[in-house]
Design a protein around this motif. Structure first.
Motif, PDB file in Angstrom:
ATOM      1  N   VAL A 215      44.167  22.879   5.354  1.00  0.00           N
ATOM      2  CA  VAL A 215      44.565  23.989   6.231  1.00  0.00           C
ATOM      3  C   VAL A 215      44.800  23.481   7.656  1.00  0.00           C
ATOM      4  CG1 VAL A 215      43.768  26.148   7.295  1.00  0.00           C
ATOM      5  CG2 VAL A 215      43.446  25.767   4.837  1.00  0.00           C
ATOM      6  N   LYS A 216      43.892  22.637   8.130  1.00  0.00           N
ATOM      7  CA  LYS A 216      44.051  22.080   9.488  1.00  0.00           C
ATOM      8  C   LYS A 216      45.357  21.309   9.589  1.00  0.00           C
ATOM      9  CE  LYS A 216      39.236  21.169  10.719  1.00  0.00           C
ATOM     10  NZ  LYS A 216      38.302  20.047  10.643  1.00  0.00           N
ATOM     11  N   LYS A 217      45.616  20.488   8.568  1.00  0.00           N
ATOM     12  CA  LYS A 217      46.806  19.654   8.564  1.00  0.00           C
ATOM     13  C   LYS A 217      48.075  20.509   8.575  1.00  0.00           C
ATOM     14  CE  LYS A 217      48.518  15.872   5.837  1.00  0.00           C
ATOM     15  NZ  LYS A 217      48.462  15.329   4.491  1.00  0.00           N
ATOM     16  N   ARG A 218      48.085  21.499   7.712  1.00  0.00           N
ATOM     17  CA  ARG A 218      49.279  22.347   7.627  1.00  0.00           C
ATOM     18  C   ARG A 218      49.479  23.135   8.922  1.00  0.00           C
ATOM     19  NH1 ARG A 218      53.258  23.496   3.429  1.00  0.00           N
ATOM     20  NH2 ARG A 218      54.542  25.075   4.417  1.00  0.00           N
ATOM     21  N   THR A 223      55.338  24.733  13.289  1.00  0.00           N
ATOM     22  CA  THR A 223      55.967  24.992  14.583  1.00  0.00           C
ATOM     23  C   THR A 223      55.183  26.060  15.345  1.00  0.00           C
ATOM     24  OG1 THR A 223      57.345  26.582  13.414  1.00  0.00           O
ATOM     25  CG2 THR A 223      58.308  24.417  13.831  1.00  0.00           C
ATOM     26  N   ALA A 224      54.411  26.865  14.618  1.00  0.00           N
ATOM     27  CA  ALA A 224      53.681  27.966  15.245  1.00  0.00           C
ATOM     28  C   ALA A 224      52.295  27.510  15.690  1.00  0.00           C
ATOM     29  CB  ALA A 224      53.545  29.118  14.267  1.00  0.00           C
ATOM     30  N   LYS A 225      51.752  28.253  16.648  1.00  0.00           N
ATOM     31  CA  LYS A 225      50.439  27.910  17.167  1.00  0.00           C
ATOM     32  C   LYS A 225      49.361  28.670  16.393  1.00  0.00           C
ATOM     33  CE  LYS A 225      48.064  27.443  21.580  1.00  0.00           C
ATOM     34  NZ  LYS A 225      46.989  28.371  21.159  1.00  0.00           N
ATOM     35  N   ILE A 226      48.726  27.972  15.473  1.00  0.00           N
ATOM     36  CA  ILE A 226      47.673  28.584  14.656  1.00  0.00           C
ATOM     37  C   ILE A 226      46.381  27.836  14.949  1.00  0.00           C
ATOM     38  CG2 ILE A 226      46.867  29.007  12.293  1.00  0.00           C
ATOM     39  CD1 ILE A 226      49.942  28.691  11.529  1.00  0.00           C
ATOM     40  N   SER A 227      45.319  28.576  15.281  1.00  0.00           N
ATOM     41  CA  SER A 227      44.062  27.850  15.500  1.00  0.00           C
ATOM     42  C   SER A 227      43.186  27.954  14.256  1.00  0.00           C
ATOM     43  CB  SER A 227      43.349  28.357  16.748  1.00  0.00           C
ATOM     44  OG  SER A 227      43.194  29.739  16.666  1.00  0.00           O
ATOM     45  N   VAL A 310      48.878  33.910   6.706  1.00  0.00           N
ATOM     46  CA  VAL A 310      48.672  33.689   8.149  1.00  0.00           C
ATOM     47  C   VAL A 310      49.747  32.735   8.665  1.00  0.00           C
ATOM     48  CG1 VAL A 310      47.106  32.837   9.943  1.00  0.00           C
ATOM     49  CG2 VAL A 310      46.172  34.106   7.993  1.00  0.00           C
ATOM     50  N   LEU A 311      49.994  31.673   7.900  1.00  0.00           N
ATOM     51  CA  LEU A 311      51.026  30.701   8.276  1.00  0.00           C
ATOM     52  C   LEU A 311      52.390  31.379   8.441  1.00  0.00           C
ATOM     53  CD1 LEU A 311      51.667  27.536   8.482  1.00  0.00           C
ATOM     54  CD2 LEU A 311      52.437  27.775   6.109  1.00  0.00           C
ATOM     55  N   ALA A 312      52.762  32.191   7.455  1.00  0.00           N
ATOM     56  CA  ALA A 312      54.076  32.837   7.489  1.00  0.00           C
ATOM     57  C   ALA A 312      54.170  33.829   8.654  1.00  0.00           C
ATOM     58  CB  ALA A 312      54.352  33.540   6.159  1.00  0.00           C
ATOM     59  N   ALA A 313      53.109  34.606   8.878  1.00  0.00           N
ATOM     60  CA  ALA A 313      53.126  35.579   9.982  1.00  0.00           C
ATOM     61  C   ALA A 313      53.320  34.863  11.313  1.00  0.00           C
ATOM     62  CB  ALA A 313      51.820  36.380   9.994  1.00  0.00           C
ATOM     63  N   ALA A 314      52.661  33.716  11.451  1.00  0.00           N
ATOM     64  CA  ALA A 314      52.770  32.943  12.696  1.00  0.00           C
ATOM     65  C   ALA A 314      54.173  32.350  12.834  1.00  0.00           C
ATOM     66  CB  ALA A 314      51.712  31.840  12.707  1.00  0.00           C
ATOM     67  N   GLU A 315      54.682  31.794  11.744  1.00  0.00           N
ATOM     68  CA  GLU A 315      56.000  31.147  11.819  1.00  0.00           C
ATOM     69  C   GLU A 315      57.119  32.154  12.037  1.00  0.00           C
ATOM     70  OE1 GLU A 315      56.226  28.371   8.514  1.00  0.00           O
ATOM     71  OE2 GLU A 315      55.069  26.902   9.682  1.00  0.00           O
ATOM     72  N   LEU A 316      56.877  33.394  11.646  1.00  0.00           N
ATOM     73  CA  LEU A 316      57.873  34.443  11.905  1.00  0.00           C
ATOM     74  C   LEU A 316      57.645  35.088  13.274  1.00  0.00           C
ATOM     75  CD1 LEU A 316      58.042  36.039   8.348  1.00  0.00           C
ATOM     76  CD2 LEU A 316      59.863  34.753   9.505  1.00  0.00           C
TER      77      LEU A 316
END
Ligand code: BES
Ligand code: MN
Ligand code: ZN
Length: 510
Positions: A215-218, A223-227, A310-316
């Motif tokens: 998860v950290k790696k991905r 491109t999005a800022k996910i903590s 979460v990844l998709a929501a951030a990238e969108l």
């Protein structure tokens, strides 16, 4: 990497390896669906082929034809849409999605594929783009797994499985709405493929700590800022997470709770997703029979769906703050394993009597729901391969949706519908709550067999903060496809739930 774009060019002139066109079953036999825009001689040829191969035009039927007169693409793939006519323009979105997926599954090696299916509006265009992307998935043993023995290097193996350039011919124009829809399908598709990869990864490679690392790696590659923050086994004990600690204590691979956050500025809402992440469910001391254990690497599919959403929501770049809680543990029998009749204390102080160590999902989720509730989100959804009872009740294609608020539960069911995922509302009858009563603790974690999906839901409800709309999606059946591929769904991990969660979050974007 699979890419998606949209065009309004004439299908016959597209320089693709393969052009996908719909076939339908009509009272007079198989025929072509609308949307292909092909010249007369191509239509006549394809109709003759459909008749000759005794095609039906049913869903999941795919016929490939090379060298079609008047068509620039090397081959035409006819994919069944089921009942229709040569004039019908509107088809159910799940039919379009499945037909696009079935077609793309048969053209694995191709570099470029165009689809000319009936897409009179942006929603049907979305369904075709989504299905096409989803159909390209293969699990390619990348990452930490040993390379194939065939002599192919890892790099070569990956290049061979690189997805095609997909062009969707749009009947809805190529304005902003059409372009956005296709861009969204690409983000969703890539996220869902990640969830599928996580589910398919063997459990000796994917365990709580390695899942957290993935998860950290991905997140950092995005491109999005996910903590991302991780609670390890010490932090979990210290934090009073007795549910997940108890489940994980029998394993040499200790538990984790991973928190993933997407926090845009000025969010319209703040929502929480909680996922069951049992990286392998042996049952624990209440060990499963061999037949029930063999697919249990899929028991982290809820956490995978949450991570991908979460990844998709951030990238969108959605204007909604989304926090995902991944409750990761391995359920194993050993000298340190939890016993049936143990009592553990959950994050919120509730004491729970363990009656069956195989009912572990609700224990890790209970702690996850407490943690999510502490931040007072606008709503919480949890996703879990929680009960065999879900599979008995609804089968392998339809998830059960429960909750503490009928309106919110309907929103979840509707989101699944528009994402092309099957889901059905299920009750949480108060009368069943007494099955969880025990003199030994505040609550027992299970009732008897009857209504097993519902008592599991009632147990989870105990850990949801006062006044927070909450829904629970039991995906025990749809998370993992043991049969052959079907439509846009591959064998193995399906990525079920990612589309539903993303659609639901989008619904909170104002
Ligand atoms: N992970 C299983 C549920 C499951 C079953 C998921 C089939 C996918 C396919 C869960 O942890 C489990 O074992 N549930 C038990 C609960 C029971 C002991 C109360 C079950 O459903 O039998
Ligand atoms: Mn279990
Ligand atoms: Zn389980």
């Amino acid at each position: 990497m699979t890419t998606l774009s949209v065009t309004t060019r004439t299908p016959a002139e597209l320089p693709a390896d393969t052009l996908v066109v719909g076939s339908v079953s009509t009272p007079d036999g198989p025929d072509l669906a609308t949307g292909h825009g092909l010249p007369r001689k191509a239509v006549v040829h394809l109709q003759a082929v459909l008749a000759d191969v005794e095609a039906t035009g049913r869903p999941d039927e795919v016929v490939r034809v090379v060298a079609v007169p008047g068509v620039k693409a090397t081959s035409v793939v006819l994919t069944g849409l089921g009942e229709g006519t040569t004039r019908r323009t509107a088809y159910p979105h799940e039919v379009l999605r499945g037909a696009a997926g079935a077609a793309l599954r048969t053209v694995r090696g191709k570099k470029s594929v165009a689809l000319a299916l009936p897409t009179p509006d942006v929603e049907s265009l979305s369904a075709v783009a989504d299905g096409a992307f989803a159909g390209c998935y293969t699990y390619d043993r990348s990452g930490p797994l040993p390379a194939r023995r065939t002599g192919a290097t890892k790099g070569a193996a990956r290049a061979a499985s690189a997805g095609p350039r997909i062009t969707v011919v749009s009947g809805a124009g190529q304005g902003k709405a059409a372009k956005d829809a296709v861009a969204r399908a690409a983000v969703l598709g890539a996220a869902r493929d990640w969830a599928r990869d996580l589910v398919n990864t063997p459990p000796n490679y994917l365990f709580p700590a390695s899942f957290a690392d993935a998860v950290k790696k991905r997140a950092s590659a995005s491109t999005a800022k996910i903590s991302v923050s991780v609670l390890d086994e010490k932090a979990l004990v210290k934090g009073g997470f007795g549910g997940i600690t108890g489940v994980g204590q029998g394993s040499a691979n200790p538990p984790r709770i991973v928190t993933m956050s997407w926090a845009p500025s000025a969010p319209k809402a703040s929502v929480a997703l909680v996922g069951k992440g049992i990286t392998f469910d042996s049952g624990g001391l209440n060990i499963k029979p061999a037949t029930g254990m063999v697919t249990m690497k899929c028991d982290m599919a809820g956490a995978a769906a949450v991570a991908a959403a979460v990844l998709a929501a951030a990238e969108l770049d959605l204007p909604v703050a989304v926090t995902g809680y991944l409750c990761l543990a391995e359920n194993m029998p050993s000298g340190t394993a939890q016993r049936p009749s143990d009592v553990v204390v959950m994050r919120d102080g509730t004491s729970v009597e363990i009656l069956d160590t195989d009912a572990e999902g609700r224990m890790v989720l209970g702690d996850g729901l407490c943690l999510a509730s502490e931040k007072h989100p606008d709503w919480i959804v949890d996703v879990a391969t929680l009960t065999g009872a879900q599979v008995v009740a609804l089968g392998t294609d339809i998830a059960g949706v429960m909750g503490n608020d009928d309106t919110f539960r309907s929103r979840v069911v509707d989101a699944a519908g528009s994402a092309g995922e099957g889901a059905w509302p299920m009750p949480l009858p108060v009368e069943l709550r007494k099955k969880l009563e025990t003199p030994t603790a505040d609550i027992a974690h299970k009732g008897d067999r009857d209504g097993g999906m519902l008592t599991a839901g009632l147990f989870l409800q105990e850990f949801v903060g006062e006044g927070i709309p909450w829904a629970h999606i039991d995906i025990a059946g749809p998370a993992f496809n043991e049969k052959g591929p079907k439509g846009a769904t591959p064998k193995g991990g399906t990525g079920f739930g990612v589309g539903t969660l993303l659609t639901l979050v989008e619904g909170s974007a104002g």
